[in-house]
Design a protein around this motif. Structure first.
Motif, PDB file in Angstrom:
ATOM      1  N   ILE A   1       5.533  -5.757  -7.430  1.00  0.00           N
ATOM      2  CA  ILE A   1       6.448  -6.494  -6.557  1.00  0.00           C
ATOM      3  C   ILE A   1       5.662  -7.022  -5.370  1.00  0.00           C
ATOM      4  O   ILE A   1       5.125  -6.241  -4.580  1.00  0.00           O
ATOM      5  CB  ILE A   1       7.600  -5.587  -6.062  1.00  0.00           C
ATOM      6  CG1 ILE A   1       8.333  -4.978  -7.245  1.00  0.00           C
ATOM      7  CG2 ILE A   1       8.557  -6.384  -5.169  1.00  0.00           C
ATOM      8  CD1 ILE A   1       9.304  -3.895  -6.868  1.00  0.00           C
ATOM      9  N   THR A   2       5.568  -8.341  -5.273  1.00  0.00           N
ATOM     10  CA  THR A   2       4.918  -8.931  -4.111  1.00  0.00           C
ATOM     11  C   THR A   2       5.912  -8.943  -2.962  1.00  0.00           C
ATOM     12  O   THR A   2       7.100  -9.150  -3.153  1.00  0.00           O
ATOM     13  CB  THR A   2       4.421 -10.359  -4.410  1.00  0.00           C
ATOM     14  OG1 THR A   2       5.524 -11.162  -4.793  1.00  0.00           O
ATOM     15  CG2 THR A   2       3.383 -10.339  -5.518  1.00  0.00           C
ATOM     16  N   GLY A   3       5.413  -8.679  -1.768  1.00  0.00           N
ATOM     17  CA  GLY A   3       6.305  -8.560  -0.623  1.00  0.00           C
ATOM     18  C   GLY A   3       7.183  -7.327  -0.736  1.00  0.00           C
ATOM     19  O   GLY A   3       8.318  -7.308  -0.275  1.00  0.00           O
ATOM     20  N   GLY A   4       6.646  -6.284  -1.370  1.00  0.00           N
ATOM     21  CA  GLY A   4       7.456  -5.117  -1.692  1.00  0.00           C
ATOM     22  C   GLY A   4       7.603  -4.076  -0.617  1.00  0.00           C
ATOM     23  O   GLY A   4       8.245  -3.059  -0.834  1.00  0.00           O
ATOM     24  N   ALA A   5       7.028  -4.297   0.551  1.00  0.00           N
ATOM     25  CA  ALA A   5       7.066  -3.267   1.585  1.00  0.00           C
ATOM     26  C   ALA A   5       8.327  -3.298   2.441  1.00  0.00           C
ATOM     27  O   ALA A   5       8.661  -2.308   3.078  1.00  0.00           O
ATOM     28  CB  ALA A   5       5.841  -3.378   2.487  1.00  0.00           C
ATOM     29  N   LYS A   6       9.028  -4.425   2.469  1.00  0.00           N
ATOM     30  CA  LYS A   6      10.222  -4.494   3.318  1.00  0.00           C
ATOM     31  C   LYS A   6      11.191  -5.561   2.815  1.00  0.00           C
ATOM     32  O   LYS A   6      10.869  -6.322   1.910  1.00  0.00           O
ATOM     33  CB  LYS A   6       9.845  -4.757   4.775  1.00  0.00           C
ATOM     34  CG  LYS A   6       8.996  -5.978   5.011  1.00  0.00           C
ATOM     35  CD  LYS A   6       8.557  -6.037   6.474  1.00  0.00           C
ATOM     36  CE  LYS A   6       7.748  -7.298   6.710  1.00  0.00           C
ATOM     37  NZ  LYS A   6       7.393  -7.440   8.097  1.00  0.00           N
ATOM     38  N   ASN A   7      12.360  -5.553   3.389  1.00  0.00           N
ATOM     39  CA  ASN A   7      13.415  -6.527   3.097  1.00  0.00           C
ATOM     40  C   ASN A   7      13.779  -6.570   1.609  1.00  0.00           C
ATOM     41  O   ASN A   7      14.006  -5.526   1.010  1.00  0.00           O
ATOM     42  CB  ASN A   7      13.043  -7.915   3.629  1.00  0.00           C
ATOM     43  CG  ASN A   7      12.786  -7.920   5.118  1.00  0.00           C
ATOM     44  OD1 ASN A   7      13.464  -7.217   5.850  1.00  0.00           O
ATOM     45  ND2 ASN A   7      11.816  -8.677   5.566  1.00  0.00           N
ATOM     46  N   LEU A   8      13.842  -7.746   1.030  1.00  0.00           N
ATOM     47  CA  LEU A   8      14.272  -7.890  -0.357  1.00  0.00           C
ATOM     48  C   LEU A   8      13.338  -7.160  -1.323  1.00  0.00           C
ATOM     49  O   LEU A   8      13.790  -6.526  -2.275  1.00  0.00           O
ATOM     50  CB  LEU A   8      14.362  -9.374  -0.728  1.00  0.00           C
ATOM     51  CG  LEU A   8      14.841  -9.694  -2.136  1.00  0.00           C
ATOM     52  CD1 LEU A   8      16.223  -9.104  -2.385  1.00  0.00           C
ATOM     53  CD2 LEU A   8      14.846 -11.186  -2.370  1.00  0.00           C
ATOM     54  N   GLY A   9      12.041  -7.229  -1.065  1.00  0.00           N
ATOM     55  CA  GLY A   9      11.090  -6.528  -1.930  1.00  0.00           C
ATOM     56  C   GLY A   9      11.314  -5.032  -1.943  1.00  0.00           C
ATOM     57  O   GLY A   9      11.234  -4.386  -2.985  1.00  0.00           O
ATOM     58  N   ALA A  10      11.611  -4.454  -0.794  1.00  0.00           N
ATOM     59  CA  ALA A  10      11.882  -3.018  -0.711  1.00  0.00           C
ATOM     60  C   ALA A  10      13.169  -2.664  -1.443  1.00  0.00           C
ATOM     61  O   ALA A  10      13.256  -1.624  -2.097  1.00  0.00           O
ATOM     62  CB  ALA A  10      11.958  -2.578   0.749  1.00  0.00           C
ATOM     63  N   ALA A  11      14.167  -3.538  -1.359  1.00  0.00           N
ATOM     64  CA  ALA A  11      15.427  -3.293  -2.067  1.00  0.00           C
ATOM     65  C   ALA A  11      15.212  -3.335  -3.577  1.00  0.00           C
ATOM     66  O   ALA A  11      15.747  -2.499  -4.315  1.00  0.00           O
ATOM     67  CB  ALA A  11      16.474  -4.326  -1.652  1.00  0.00           C
TER      68      ALA A  11
END
Length: 66
Positions: free
Chosen positions: A10-20
């Protein structure tokens, strides 16, 4: 649906939509390879890892910055 034995990148997986998305996939049994771009996201990544491991003890989480 089970994702046991699968790994989700998951790219951008550390916060916001990626974390969800990471949370939902962890609930299905996937291992996680999470990418974040900004060094400022490192703290968010560490917090997310703690939350995921507390909720899903068998989850494997790896982070990649770049």
């Amino acid at each position: 649906m089970s994702l046991d034995g699968k790994v989700a990148l998951i790219t951008g997986g550390a916060k916001n939509l990626g974390a969800a998305i990471a949370t939902e996939l962890a609930a299905l049994g996937a291992g996680l390879a999470l990418h974040y771009n900004s060094p400022k996201s490192k703290d968010a990544a560490a917090k997310l890892e703690q939350e995921l491991k507390a909720k899903y003890p068998k989850v494997t989480v790896r982070f990649y910055q770049g």
